[in-house]
Design an enzyme around this catalytic site. Structure first.
Site, PDB file in Angstrom:
ATOM      1  N   GLY A 197      32.691   1.575 -22.317  1.00 31.70           N
ATOM      2  CA  GLY A 197      31.773   2.634 -22.787  1.00 31.70           C
ATOM      3  C   GLY A 197      30.526   2.046 -23.429  1.00 31.70           C
ATOM      4  N   THR A 208       2.106  -5.658  -9.486  1.00 30.23           N
ATOM      5  CA  THR A 208       2.592  -6.250 -10.741  1.00 30.23           C
ATOM      6  C   THR A 208       1.443  -6.905 -11.497  1.00 30.23           C
ATOM      7  OG1 THR A 208       4.744  -6.642  -9.745  1.00 30.23           O
ATOM      8  CG2 THR A 208       4.229  -7.928 -11.712  1.00 30.23           C
ATOM      9  N   GLU A 267       0.853  -1.194   0.000  1.00 26.57           N
ATOM     10  CA  GLU A 267       0.000   0.000   0.000  1.00 26.57           C
ATOM     11  C   GLU A 267       0.887   1.242   0.000  1.00 26.57           C
ATOM     12  OE1 GLU A 267      -2.578  -0.333   3.385  1.00 26.57           O
ATOM     13  OE2 GLU A 267      -3.587  -2.106   2.552  1.00 26.57           O
ATOM     14  N   GLU A 289       9.160  -8.519  -3.659  1.00 26.28           N
ATOM     15  CA  GLU A 289       8.958  -9.754  -2.880  1.00 26.28           C
ATOM     16  C   GLU A 289       9.850  -9.747  -1.621  1.00 26.28           C
ATOM     17  OE1 GLU A 289       7.963 -13.372  -4.808  1.00 26.28           O
ATOM     18  OE2 GLU A 289       7.143 -12.364  -6.564  1.00 26.28           O
ATOM     19  N   HIS A 342      31.985  -4.336 -20.615  1.00 26.15           N
ATOM     20  CA  HIS A 342      31.616  -3.721 -21.890  1.00 26.15           C
ATOM     21  C   HIS A 342      32.205  -2.307 -22.037  1.00 26.15           C
ATOM     22  CE1 HIS A 342      28.553  -6.920 -22.203  1.00 26.15           C
ATOM     23  NE2 HIS A 342      28.403  -6.584 -23.466  1.00 26.15           N
TER      24      HIS A 342
HETATM   25  N1  COS Z   1       4.941 -18.786   6.853  1.00 28.54           N
HETATM   26  C1  COS Z   1       3.880 -18.937   7.693  1.00 28.54           C
HETATM   27  N2  COS Z   1       3.592 -18.046   8.682  1.00 28.54           N
HETATM   28  C2  COS Z   1       4.418 -16.982   8.812  1.00 28.54           C
HETATM   29  C3  COS Z   1       5.538 -16.788   7.995  1.00 28.54           C
HETATM   30  C4  COS Z   1       5.795 -17.746   6.990  1.00 28.54           C
HETATM   31  N3  COS Z   1       6.846 -17.618   6.166  1.00 28.54           N
HETATM   32  N4  COS Z   1       6.168 -15.661   8.369  1.00 28.54           N
HETATM   33  C5  COS Z   1       5.478 -15.155   9.409  1.00 28.54           C
HETATM   34  N5  COS Z   1       4.417 -15.971   9.684  1.00 28.54           N
HETATM   35  C6  COS Z   1       3.440 -15.823  10.768  1.00 28.54           C
HETATM   36  C7  COS Z   1       4.151 -15.689  12.096  1.00 28.54           C
HETATM   37  O1  COS Z   1       4.437 -16.968  12.644  1.00 28.54           O
HETATM   38  C8  COS Z   1       3.131 -14.923  12.930  1.00 28.54           C
HETATM   39  O2  COS Z   1       2.155 -15.848  13.376  1.00 28.54           O
HETATM   40  P1  COS Z   1       1.650 -15.842  14.932  1.00 28.54           P
HETATM   41  O3  COS Z   1       1.055 -14.485  15.142  1.00 28.54           O
HETATM   42  O4  COS Z   1       0.659 -16.954  14.973  1.00 28.54           O
HETATM   43  O5  COS Z   1       2.879 -16.060  15.754  1.00 28.54           O
HETATM   44  C9  COS Z   1       2.499 -14.002  11.918  1.00 28.54           C
HETATM   45  O6  COS Z   1       2.724 -14.587  10.624  1.00 28.54           O
HETATM   46  C10 COS Z   1       3.074 -12.604  11.938  1.00 28.54           C
HETATM   47  O7  COS Z   1       4.460 -12.698  11.692  1.00 28.54           O
HETATM   48  P2  COS Z   1       5.508 -11.646  12.243  1.00 28.54           P
HETATM   49  O8  COS Z   1       5.221 -11.371  13.681  1.00 28.54           O
HETATM   50  O9  COS Z   1       6.876 -12.088  11.882  1.00 28.54           O
HETATM   51  O10 COS Z   1       5.085 -10.325  11.404  1.00 28.54           O
HETATM   52  P3  COS Z   1       5.795  -8.925  11.253  1.00 28.54           P
HETATM   53  O11 COS Z   1       4.754  -7.891  11.160  1.00 28.54           O
HETATM   54  O12 COS Z   1       6.850  -8.757  12.289  1.00 28.54           O
HETATM   55  O13 COS Z   1       6.450  -8.966   9.767  1.00 28.54           O
HETATM   56  C11 COS Z   1       7.909  -9.381   7.935  1.00 28.54           C
HETATM   57  C12 COS Z   1       7.226  -9.879   9.240  1.00 28.54           C
HETATM   58  C13 COS Z   1       8.617  -8.045   8.100  1.00 28.54           C
HETATM   59  C14 COS Z   1       8.916 -10.450   7.629  1.00 28.54           C
HETATM   60  C15 COS Z   1       6.848  -9.277   6.814  1.00 28.54           C
HETATM   61  O14 COS Z   1       5.989  -8.183   7.033  1.00 28.54           O
HETATM   62  C16 COS Z   1       7.447  -9.169   5.434  1.00 28.54           C
HETATM   63  O15 COS Z   1       7.850 -10.169   4.838  1.00 28.54           O
HETATM   64  N6  COS Z   1       7.495  -7.949   4.862  1.00 28.54           N
HETATM   65  C17 COS Z   1       7.874  -7.741   3.512  1.00 28.54           C
HETATM   66  C18 COS Z   1       6.671  -7.793   2.638  1.00 28.54           C
HETATM   67  C19 COS Z   1       7.036  -8.035   1.223  1.00 28.54           C
HETATM   68  O16 COS Z   1       7.794  -8.922   0.886  1.00 28.54           O
HETATM   69  N7  COS Z   1       6.482  -7.226   0.346  1.00 28.54           N
HETATM   70  C20 COS Z   1       6.751  -7.343  -1.024  1.00 28.54           C
HETATM   71  C21 COS Z   1       5.550  -6.987  -1.782  1.00 28.54           C
HETATM   72  S1  COS Z   1       4.648  -8.318  -2.299  1.00 28.54           S
HETATM   73  S2  COS Z   1       5.445  -8.623  -4.084  1.00 28.54           S
END
Ligand code: COS
Length: 384
Positions: A341, A157, A126, A364, A339
């Site tokens: 220039g 995308t 967002e 991602e 490459h």
């Molecule tokens: N598979 C399954 N569950 C997952 C997981 C995974 N890979 N990663 C996290 N979870 C679960 C956690 O276990 C937690 O569950 P519980 O509340 O039951 O314990 C819940 O999801 C929340 O996870 P967490 O506390 O780690 O969340 P955060 O808000 O701290 O965020 C990050 C984690 C920063 C890693 C996440 O927000 C992230 O990946 N951000 C990047 C987003 C991204 O890639 N964007 C790209 C755009 S999409 S193309």
């Protein structure tokens, strides 16, 4: 896991031929026009490229993760914009439904995505929430047997091409974090959805992103993925685990292509009376690139095999994404350097690839988010 080596070899051969004979010759046209010719899209459909990772029961090729990354190595030996068009159907656009969807949801959407009849997109980011995805603000408020969605999604995308979106929205406004988020399957034609202008990007012309705006968009309650509120963030994370591995494989393939181009140039280009490939400082750049690509390829294959073995590969996927995307950036930089220039001129593919691959370290999950995921998982494991 490779199910049948002979069948896989036939597929990999036809992808290799398609890339070499059809896609590579159209790279500059796509970069110039920002469009992939419809005849090429039709051939992608025929080859089954929209459904590589969708199970055969839903009309896809049902590749295992190991098979999929081997296919991705080949697909990526050309402009990444080509892959982007069918990439979301194999990855973030379909996997939420495949991993956590009900049987009805799978039957309704996966066959049309596998055939390429429709394109799927993933609406998580967002304007105010990129890396901090769990704090997203788009709302989905229950109203009888419907939900009403309001909010804006950014840099989505394939949104301009999409027929269906996986939309992460907050169903519980009393919970500000990830646990208040649910995932919805939303048809593009639903009233209340509009698209922003197509974004002007640094590279990957031919692949499109834009805002997706939801204004009182009414969707049936049955469109919540898996039929249960509060699971959407976890669904998104599971989707990204797989997506990150796929992108890592793409980084390997593009890097191999850039290195091939750089090697050929270095062997042809004469300076000081000999091909520049004879100079040790050029050789160092070629050798470092070769070694790093080999390392990334080995990591990706190992993580893919582990996923096929039903292991939790969250850490490994982030290790692959971190290493392979950063490696790809270094190879792109060396390719421009070799490459000289010419590498700065848009007549050479090196300049275009340099801009195209910059995205891999961002989408991602940025490299910094991958570091955070890896370290957090290490600490969690050590705590037992
Ligand atoms: N598979 C399954 N569950 C997952 C997981 C995974 N890979 N990663 C996290 N979870 C679960 C956690 O276990 C937690 O569950 P519980 O509340 O039951 O314990 C819940 O999801 C929340 O996870 P967490 O506390 O780690 O969340 P955060 O808000 O701290 O965020 C990050 C984690 C920063 C890693 C996440 O927000 C992230 O990946 N951000 C990047 C987003 C991204 O890639 N964007 C790209 C755009 S999409 S193309």
């Amino acid at each position: 896991m490779i199910r049948d080596q002979e069948t896989l070899n036939i597929l990999l051969d036809s992808i290799r031929r398609f890339v070499r004979e059809q896609l590579v010759p159209h790279e500059q046209l796509v970069a110039d026009t920002d469009e992939i010719p419809p005849t090429l899209v039709a051939q992608m459909r025929e080859l089954g490229l929209f459904g590589l990772s969708i199970p055969e029961a839903y009309g896809g090729l049902g590749l295992t993760m190991e098979e999929e990354v081997l296919a991705a190595f080949e697909i990526a030996r050309t402009s990444p914009a080509f892959r982007s068009l069918f990439g979301t159907n194999n990855g973030i656009g379909s996997q939420g439904i495949l991993i956590d969807g009900t049987e009805e949801q799978k039957n309704a959407w996966l066959p049309r995505m596998a055939s390429g009849e429709i394109v799927g997109a993933f609406a998580l980011t967002e304007p105010g929430h990129g890396s901090d995805a769990g704090a997203l603000e788009t709302t989905a408020v229950r109203d009888g047997d419907h939900y009403i969605i309001n909010g804006t999604k950014r840099y989505i995308t394939n949104a301009p091409e999409a027929g269906v979106f996986t939309v992460m929205a907050r169903t519980d406004s009393s919970r500000k974090g990830p646990s208040g988020v649910s995932a919805f399957i939303v048809e593009r034609d639903t009233p209340g959805i509009s698209l922003g202008k197509t974004d002007k990007k640094m590279g990957q012309r031919g692949a499109h992103t834009c805002d997706v705006i939801f204004e009182n968009c009414r969707v049936p309650a049955a469109s919540i993925i898996g039929g249960k509120e509060g699971q959407g963030f976890k669904t998104a994370m599971k989707v990204l685990d797989k997506g990150r591995l796929h992108i890592s494989a793409i980084c390997v393939g593009v890097a191999e292509r850039m290195l091939d181009d750089a090697l050929r140039y270095a062997m042809e280009r004469q300076q000081f009376g000999q091909p520049i490939a004879e100079f040790q400082l050029i050789q160092a750049m070629l050798a470092d690139s070769k070694a790093e690509i080999y390392a990334a390829r080995s990591m990706v294959l190992d993580a893919a095999r582990r996923r096929d073995n039903h292991e939790d590969i969250s850490t490994e996927a982030s290790c692959c994404k971190l290493f392979a995307s950063e490696m790809c950036g270094r190879v792109a930089d060396r390719s421009v350097q070799i490459h000289g220039g010419a590498g700065y001129m848009s007549d050479y593919a090196a300049e275009r690839f340099y801009r195209d691959v910059r995205l891999f370290r961002i989408y991602e999950g940025t490299s910094q988010i991958q570091q955070l995921v890896i370290a957090r998982n290490m600490i969690k494991a050590a705590e037992g």
